[in-house]
Design a protein around this motif. Structure first.
Motif, PDB file in Angstrom:
ATOM      1  N   ALA A  53     112.754  71.745 102.235  1.00 44.00           N
ATOM      2  CA  ALA A  53     112.346  71.506 100.846  1.00 44.00           C
ATOM      3  C   ALA A  53     110.829  71.593 100.751  1.00 44.00           C
ATOM      4  O   ALA A  53     110.117  71.156 101.666  1.00 44.00           O
ATOM      5  CB  ALA A  53     112.826  70.133 100.379  1.00 44.00           C
ATOM      6  N   VAL A  54     110.324  72.155  99.658  1.00 46.09           N
ATOM      7  CA  VAL A  54     108.890  72.368  99.497  1.00 46.09           C
ATOM      8  C   VAL A  54     108.444  71.861  98.138  1.00 46.09           C
ATOM      9  O   VAL A  54     108.980  72.277  97.101  1.00 46.09           O
ATOM     10  CB  VAL A  54     108.527  73.864  99.632  1.00 46.09           C
ATOM     11  CG1 VAL A  54     107.019  74.059  99.508  1.00 46.09           C
ATOM     12  CG2 VAL A  54     109.029  74.432 100.954  1.00 46.09           C
ATOM     13  N   SER A  55     107.470  70.954  98.134  1.00 48.23           N
ATOM     14  CA  SER A  55     106.809  70.579  96.883  1.00 48.23           C
ATOM     15  C   SER A  55     105.534  71.403  96.753  1.00 48.23           C
ATOM     16  O   SER A  55     104.957  71.844  97.749  1.00 48.23           O
ATOM     17  CB  SER A  55     106.474  69.081  96.871  1.00 48.23           C
ATOM     18  OG  SER A  55     105.393  68.794  97.744  1.00 48.23           O
ATOM     19  N   GLY A  56     105.096  71.627  95.516  1.00 48.71           N
ATOM     20  CA  GLY A  56     103.962  72.527  95.314  1.00 48.71           C
ATOM     21  C   GLY A  56     104.323  73.965  95.621  1.00 48.71           C
ATOM     22  O   GLY A  56     103.469  74.778  95.988  1.00 48.71           O
ATOM     23  N   ALA A  57     105.608  74.311  95.455  1.00 49.46           N
ATOM     24  CA  ALA A  57     106.110  75.620  95.867  1.00 49.46           C
ATOM     25  C   ALA A  57     105.569  76.771  95.026  1.00 49.46           C
ATOM     26  O   ALA A  57     105.581  77.920  95.477  1.00 49.46           O
ATOM     27  CB  ALA A  57     107.640  75.628  95.819  1.00 49.46           C
ATOM     28  N   SER A  58     105.097  76.486  93.815  1.00 49.91           N
ATOM     29  CA  SER A  58     104.598  77.563  92.960  1.00 49.91           C
ATOM     30  C   SER A  58     103.104  77.786  93.108  1.00 49.91           C
ATOM     31  O   SER A  58     102.546  78.684  92.482  1.00 49.91           O
ATOM     32  CB  SER A  58     104.924  77.256  91.488  1.00 49.91           C
ATOM     33  OG  SER A  58     104.280  76.055  91.082  1.00 49.91           O
ATOM     34  N   GLY A  59     102.441  76.994  93.944  1.00 50.86           N
ATOM     35  CA  GLY A  59     101.014  77.161  94.156  1.00 50.86           C
ATOM     36  C   GLY A  59     100.699  78.348  95.044  1.00 50.86           C
ATOM     37  O   GLY A  59     101.589  78.999  95.610  1.00 50.86           O
ATOM     38  N   MET A  60      99.413  78.622  95.196  1.00 42.92           N
ATOM     39  CA  MET A  60      98.984  79.784  95.982  1.00 42.92           C
ATOM     40  C   MET A  60      99.494  79.711  97.418  1.00 42.92           C
ATOM     41  O   MET A  60     100.024  80.689  97.957  1.00 42.92           O
ATOM     42  CB  MET A  60      97.451  79.865  95.975  1.00 42.92           C
ATOM     43  CG  MET A  60      96.880  81.016  96.771  1.00 42.92           C
ATOM     44  SD  MET A  60      95.068  81.082  96.702  1.00 42.92           S
ATOM     45  CE  MET A  60      94.642  79.674  97.753  1.00 42.92           C
ATOM     46  N   ILE A  61      99.374  78.543  98.048  1.00 39.57           N
ATOM     47  CA  ILE A  61      99.846  78.383  99.425  1.00 39.57           C
ATOM     48  C   ILE A  61     101.358  78.214  99.451  1.00 39.57           C
ATOM     49  O   ILE A  61     102.054  78.830 100.261  1.00 39.57           O
ATOM     50  CB  ILE A  61      99.151  77.182 100.090  1.00 39.57           C
ATOM     51  CG1 ILE A  61      97.639  77.409 100.166  1.00 39.57           C
ATOM     52  CG2 ILE A  61      99.717  76.943 101.489  1.00 39.57           C
ATOM     53  CD1 ILE A  61      96.863  76.209 100.680  1.00 39.57           C
ATOM     54  N   GLY A  62     101.894  77.381  98.551  1.00 37.29           N
ATOM     55  CA  GLY A  62     103.325  77.106  98.539  1.00 37.29           C
ATOM     56  C   GLY A  62     104.173  78.346  98.352  1.00 37.29           C
ATOM     57  O   GLY A  62     105.246  78.484  98.960  1.00 37.29           O
ATOM     58  N   THR A  63     103.706  79.277  97.521  1.00 37.03           N
ATOM     59  CA  THR A  63     104.448  80.527  97.304  1.00 37.03           C
ATOM     60  C   THR A  63     104.614  81.292  98.609  1.00 37.03           C
ATOM     61  O   THR A  63     105.701  81.797  98.925  1.00 37.03           O
ATOM     62  CB  THR A  63     103.713  81.398  96.271  1.00 37.03           C
ATOM     63  OG1 THR A  63     103.674  80.708  95.014  1.00 37.03           O
ATOM     64  CG2 THR A  63     104.401  82.734  96.087  1.00 37.03           C
ATOM     65  N   GLN A  64     103.537  81.378  99.393  1.00 36.15           N
ATOM     66  CA  GLN A  64     103.602  82.103 100.660  1.00 36.15           C
ATOM     67  C   GLN A  64     104.400  81.339 101.719  1.00 36.15           C
ATOM     68  O   GLN A  64     105.096  81.950 102.538  1.00 36.15           O
ATOM     69  CB  GLN A  64     102.191  82.407 101.171  1.00 36.15           C
ATOM     70  CG  GLN A  64     101.387  83.321 100.263  1.00 36.15           C
ATOM     71  CD  GLN A  64     102.051  84.665 100.023  1.00 36.15           C
ATOM     72  OE1 GLN A  64     102.645  85.234 100.935  1.00 36.15           O
ATOM     73  NE2 GLN A  64     101.959  85.177  98.802  1.00 36.15           N
ATOM     74  N   VAL A  65     104.313  80.015 101.708  1.00 35.91           N
ATOM     75  CA  VAL A  65     105.107  79.209 102.634  1.00 35.91           C
ATOM     76  C   VAL A  65     106.594  79.434 102.380  1.00 35.91           C
ATOM     77  O   VAL A  65     107.378  79.657 103.317  1.00 35.91           O
ATOM     78  CB  VAL A  65     104.749  77.714 102.503  1.00 35.91           C
ATOM     79  CG1 VAL A  65     105.785  76.836 103.192  1.00 35.91           C
ATOM     80  CG2 VAL A  65     103.371  77.453 103.099  1.00 35.91           C
ATOM     81  N   CYS A  66     107.010  79.393 101.117  1.00 33.19           N
ATOM     82  CA  CYS A  66     108.424  79.609 100.793  1.00 33.19           C
ATOM     83  C   CYS A  66     108.882  81.002 101.212  1.00 33.19           C
ATOM     84  O   CYS A  66     109.988  81.172 101.739  1.00 33.19           O
ATOM     85  CB  CYS A  66     108.657  79.405  99.292  1.00 33.19           C
ATOM     86  SG  CYS A  66     108.496  77.697  98.730  1.00 33.19           S
TER      87      CYS A  66
END
Length: 518
Positions: free
Chosen positions: A207-220
């Motif tokens: 599960a990822v919070s902040g998933a739509s951010g610059m870093i979160g998008t790439q992490v997902c």
């Protein structure tokens, strides 16, 4: 009708390459930050009838810098200026293991067809791509102008495909090092009993919070490329959700950190939580902004940590929490540190300024999960390099028009590429020995003056004109300028290296050339 051909050799088996291309997140990983962003990609890969949506910057340096300027303006204005073109595609001719095609439905071209063919070549794969296209008014333009437009377009395509070739090879190598290639997973499962299959490949659900951010998008996207199920934490009013008025989508977990609510049941079978949520720092450091910066990090982290602790107590499964932090932990300058000199390592105490206090409370909140045996790692992120945000976004428009220069001079800047911070976060999630704080910085920090010289060289622009100090103060206020822009932080990357992380971009020049397509 014009045609563009490109071939890429990848030292990986065809089935592994094709499997990566069809996993969720591939398009996000392949679309360069200098070219635009991905708005939507197919849930089940590029199968027949699936659709994707992206945005495109205008070609060249000025296109990327115009988008950077628009993004920067959007952080201080109540609206975001438009600087990109929309592109909508449909996939067809899907041949498992061998190829697929996408066709432009709507966009800036008159027509566009992109065919991909995956071929065995020795121990590796040859990816052969053919694009046939027609740009608007192509048939009505005089020959010299038509050729000039075509040359400009194909130069941009070469930049994009060079980025994609490097990105594909690096991602496949990353997944191979973690045993996450499709062939590795199949082989491992074939040697396990059915009852052991759930733990065959480490974490299965993240599960990822902040998933739509610059870093979160790439992490997902990187997690998706590893064959891991990703669930995004999305803000919802849970009282309305329970009443059936506001439902989460597929692959989403509802939470409301402001009211301390989280759908605990939806988190029950999650193996790892990656917590990246937090209000952006780039604003004037007013009392209200600072309150929101702190609460957006501490309140949400506390909620996640306590929920994970409770789940681990009632149903142990070896859960992990990878939580955000920042090198702001150490204090902006030597004057903000207690007995700390030289390179900044994870064992040093926190500083005394505002951002150090925020990081201290942030990491303390994450450690609440440790009481029940949850593995906790916090990543102290440095200056992330991407034209989509941060310092590079702020500096790119100035350098593009030839008036760029250093923000300060001798102070040390600990930076990291966007791909490396995403890769390091996922590496921590997949590495059982990773615990405690880890500096999210590259091994070679630079001075502010050296940063400007390097950026100028990559862009082929002058870099000697110092940026006036009133600029950052105007955007961030005196305190924000001091703690963010003028910070002097020489952070060590040794712990990340000791944990086995292999940096893709160990030098600043490599990082800038990659994210800027230079």
């Amino acid at each position: 009708m014009s045609r563009f051909d490109h071939e890429t050799y990848l030292p990986f088996a065809r089935d592994d390459v094709f499997a990566w291309y069809t996993r969720r997140g591939a398009l996000t990983r392949l679309h360069p930050p200098f070219a635009g962003e991905v708005l939507a990609e197919p849930e089940d890969g590029p199968v027949n009838g699936a659709e994707s949506q992206i945005t495109l910057n205008l070609p060249g340096l000025f296109g990327a810098s115009a988008t950077a300027a628009a993004g920067l303006a959007g952080s201080v204005l109540p609206f975001s200026p438009r600087s990109r073109l929309a592109w909508h595609s449909r996939h067809e001719d899907f041949r498992p293991g061998h190829g697929f095609t996408d066709v432009m439905i709507s966009g800036p071209m008159h027509s566009w067809r992109h065919e991909r063919e995956f071929l065995d070549q020795g121990q590796g794969t040859l990816l052969r791509e053919t694009i046939t296209y027609q740009h608007p008014a192509e048939s009505r333009l005089p020959g010299p102008l038509r050729r000039r437009i075509q040359n400009s377009l194909e130069q941009e395509l070469h930049r994009v495909f060079t980025f994609r070739a490097h990105q594909t090879a690096q991602d496949l190598a990353f997944h191979q090092s973690h045993g996450r290639l499709a062939s590795q997973q199949r082989e491992r499962r074939s040697h396990l009993d059915v009852e052991d299959d759930a733990c065959a490949d480490g974490p299965q659900v993240v599960a990822v919070s902040g998933a739509s951010g610059m870093i979160g998008t790439q992490v997902c996207a990187l997690l998706g490329g590893a064959g891991i199920e990703v669930r995004r934490l999305v803000r919802r009013d849970l009282s309305r959700t329970e009443a059936g008025e506001s439902e989460t989508g597929v692959g989403e977990i509802a939470w409301d950190p402001d009211s301390g609510q989280l759908d605990e049941q939806a988190l029950a079978d999650v193996d790892v939580v990656i917590n990246l949520a937090g209000r952006p720092l780039a604003s004037r450091f007013t009392d209200e902004h600072k309150r929101r910066v702190r609460s957006s990090r501490v309140d949400g982290t506390t909620l996640l940590a306590e929920t994970l602790a409770h789940l681990e107590e009632t149903s142990p499964r070896g859960r992990a929490l990878i939580s955000g932090s920042a090198i702001g932990w150490y204090g902006a300058t030597a004057q903000d540190r207690v007995g700390a000199a030289g390179q900044l390592t994870e064992s040093m105490p926190s500083g005394t300024d505002f951002l150090a206090e925020v990081c201290r409370a942030w990491e303390s909140a994450a450690r609440r999960a440790e009481t029940s045996g949850v593995r906790v790692a916090t990543i102290r992120t440095g200056l992330v390099q991407s034209p989509s945000g941060g310092a590079l976004q702020q500096m790119l428009p100035l350098f593009a028009v030839g008036v760029g220069g250093p923000l300060g001079g001798p102070q040390m800047q600990s930076w990291i590429s966007l791909d490396d911070i995403a890769g390091l976060i996922v590496h921590l999630a997949l590495t059982p020995s990773a615990r405690g704080p880890v500096n999210g910085v590259a091994p070679a920090p630079v001075t502010a003056r050296a940063y400007a010289r390097c950026l100028g060289a990559v862009l082929r622009r002058p870099s000697a004109l110092p940026t006036p100090s009133f600029g950052p103060k105007l955007l961030l206020g005196a305190q924000g300028s001091r703690e963010l822009v003028m910070a002097d932080q020489n952070a060590s990357a040794e712990k990340a290296l000791d944990l086995g992380y292999a940096f893709r971009h160990p030098t600043l020049e490599e990082a800038l050339r990659h994210v800027l397509g230079r």
